[in-house]
Design an enzyme around this catalytic site. Structure first.
Site, short mmCIF file in Angstrom:
data_model
loop_
_atom_site.label_atom_id
_atom_site.label_comp_id
_atom_site.label_asym_id
_atom_site.label_seq_id
_atom_site.Cartn_x
_atom_site.Cartn_y
_atom_site.Cartn_z
N ASP A 1 0.83 -1.20 0.00
CA ASP A 1 0.00 0.00 0.00
C ASP A 1 0.87 1.25 0.00
O ASP A 1 2.09 1.16 0.11
CB ASP A 1 -0.96 -0.02 1.21
CG ASP A 1 -0.27 -0.33 2.53
OD1 ASP A 1 0.98 -0.37 2.56
OD2 ASP A 1 -0.97 -0.52 3.53
N ASP B 1 -8.00 -1.27 13.95
CA ASP B 1 -9.40 -1.38 13.51
C ASP B 1 -9.62 -2.63 12.64
O ASP B 1 -10.67 -2.79 12.02
CB ASP B 1 -9.85 -0.12 12.76
CG ASP B 1 -9.09 0.10 11.45
OD1 ASP B 1 -8.20 -0.70 11.11
OD2 ASP B 1 -9.41 1.09 10.75
N HIS C 1 -7.83 -3.56 9.95
CA HIS C 1 -7.46 -3.49 8.53
C HIS C 1 -6.21 -4.31 8.24
O HIS C 1 -5.38 -4.51 9.12
CB HIS C 1 -7.30 -2.04 8.05
CG HIS C 1 -6.09 -1.29 8.51
ND1 HIS C 1 -6.15 -0.02 9.03
CD2 HIS C 1 -4.77 -1.62 8.49
CE1 HIS C 1 -4.93 0.40 9.32
NE2 HIS C 1 -4.08 -0.55 9.01
N GLU D 1 -9.82 -0.76 4.92
CA GLU D 1 -10.52 -0.32 6.12
C GLU D 1 -11.89 -1.01 6.23
O GLU D 1 -12.40 -1.56 5.25
CB GLU D 1 -10.69 1.20 6.07
CG GLU D 1 -9.37 1.98 6.05
CD GLU D 1 -8.67 2.04 7.42
OE1 GLU D 1 -8.79 1.08 8.21
OE2 GLU D 1 -8.00 3.05 7.68
C1 GLP Z 1 -0.56 0.63 8.60
C2 GLP Z 1 -0.26 -0.05 7.24
C3 GLP Z 1 -0.46 -1.52 7.34
C4 GLP Z 1 0.11 -1.97 8.66
C5 GLP Z 1 -0.76 -1.50 9.78
C6 GLP Z 1 -0.17 -1.71 11.15
O1 GLP Z 1 -1.37 1.71 8.51
N1 GLP Z 1 -0.95 0.44 6.11
O2 GLP Z 1 0.14 -2.16 6.22
O3 GLP Z 1 0.15 -3.37 8.70
O4 GLP Z 1 -1.18 -0.19 9.57
O5 GLP Z 1 0.91 -0.86 11.41
P1 GLP Z 1 1.94 -1.14 12.56
O6 GLP Z 1 2.65 -2.39 12.19
O7 GLP Z 1 2.87 0.05 12.56
O8 GLP Z 1 1.17 -1.26 13.81
#
Ligand code: GLP
Length: 257
Positions: free
Chosen positions: A67, A136, A138, A143
């Site tokens: 992403d 949340d 995702h 989302e």
């Molecule tokens: C982000 C990314 C995701 C990631 C998630 C968790 O916003 N778009 O790909 O897996 O949220 O992030 P983190 O590993 O920093 O908790």
């Protein structure tokens, strides 16, 4: 789902790195799906160590990231294209031109998304996809409320995701982009193996839903229950709301890697 409840990030890094090392030693031209965020960093750090120790090479490999934010300046360190190079691919021997990311600054974003989805297919599909999970529920930037069969698309970030990610933007919500481009859930589900990492209390509810909740667009990661080869690597805190945690530990101990 293969659920590993592990003591710390070191153990998580080892299991994730074992899977990546095994894949690239068996199939040097494999395609690795890369996630940004902080969760996968212990895996990348362990893989970098092993690469430096001569145990694994990515010289023939290719990578696709999940992403990207829309509209960040090209040099911005939180642009995922830059983040993944700094944290992982530049520290091993991936060829830079083989590290692909969705384009968050294209004039025609919808076309760029369709092209990205097609590029993954043309490359033969992702062999192993690393994933984190948002608080949340995702995965990538899919989302709640989106299609469980979506392809790579433009999305709008939830307030919760923007708040969670503000720590990467000087704790200033106004600096966090509102839009993203992301592989869809349908795209991600085509990867041959999924490896999701989650640590900490603030992921515990999303993890509970992902593993033990009903499949629902309200908790997008629940779609992983439909994947035939999904690995879930958790620390104790992220696993703390799982009802069947004792059983998962028993299964993990009795299974061979
Ligand atoms: C982000 C990314 C995701 C990631 C998630 C968790 O916003 N778009 O790909 O897996 O949220 O992030 P983190 O590993 O920093 O908790």
């Amino acid at each position: 789902m293969r659920i590993a409840i592990l003591p710390d990030n070191e153990a998580i890094g080892k299991v994730g790195a074992d899977l990546i090392e095994e894949l690239f030693n068996r199939k040097p031209e494999a395609i690795l799906g890369l996630a940004t965020g902080s969760s996968p960093l212990p895996i990348y750090q362990e893989v970098i160590r092993r690469h430096r120790g001569g145990k694994v090479s990515f010289a023939k490999g290719r990578a696709f990231t999940l992403d990207e934010y829309v509209g960040l300046p090209v040099e911005h360190p939180q642009r995922y294209r830059n983040f993944i190079r700094q944290e992982f691919t530049d520290q091993v021997d991936f060829r830079d031109e083989e590290v692909n990311s969705p384009e968050g600054n294209a004039e025609d974003l919808a076309q760029a998304c369709a092209d990205y989805d097609q590029a993954i297919k043309d490359a033969g599909g992702v062999d192993l996809q690393i994933l984190g999970i948002g608080s949340d529920g995702h995965i990538a930037f899919n989302e709640p409320g989106g299609s469980l069969a979506s392809r790579t698309h433009v999305g709008v970030l939830t307030e919760q995701t923007r708040t969670d990610n503000a720590r990467f933007f000087d704790d200033d919500l106004n600096q966090v982009p509102t839009h993203c481009v992301t592989q869809g859930l349908g795209t991600i589900m085509e990867a041959r193996r999924l490896v999701l990492v989650a640590q900490g209390d603030n992921k515990a509810e999303a993890v509970r839903q992902m593993v033990e909740g009903a499949i629902s667009a309200h908790w997008p990661a629940t779609i992983m229950q439909m994947h035939p080869d999904a690995w879930i690597l958790l620390d104790e805190q992220a696993a703390s709301k799982l009802k069947l945690s004792d059983y998962y530990r028993e299964v993990w101990e009795k299974s061979n890697l």
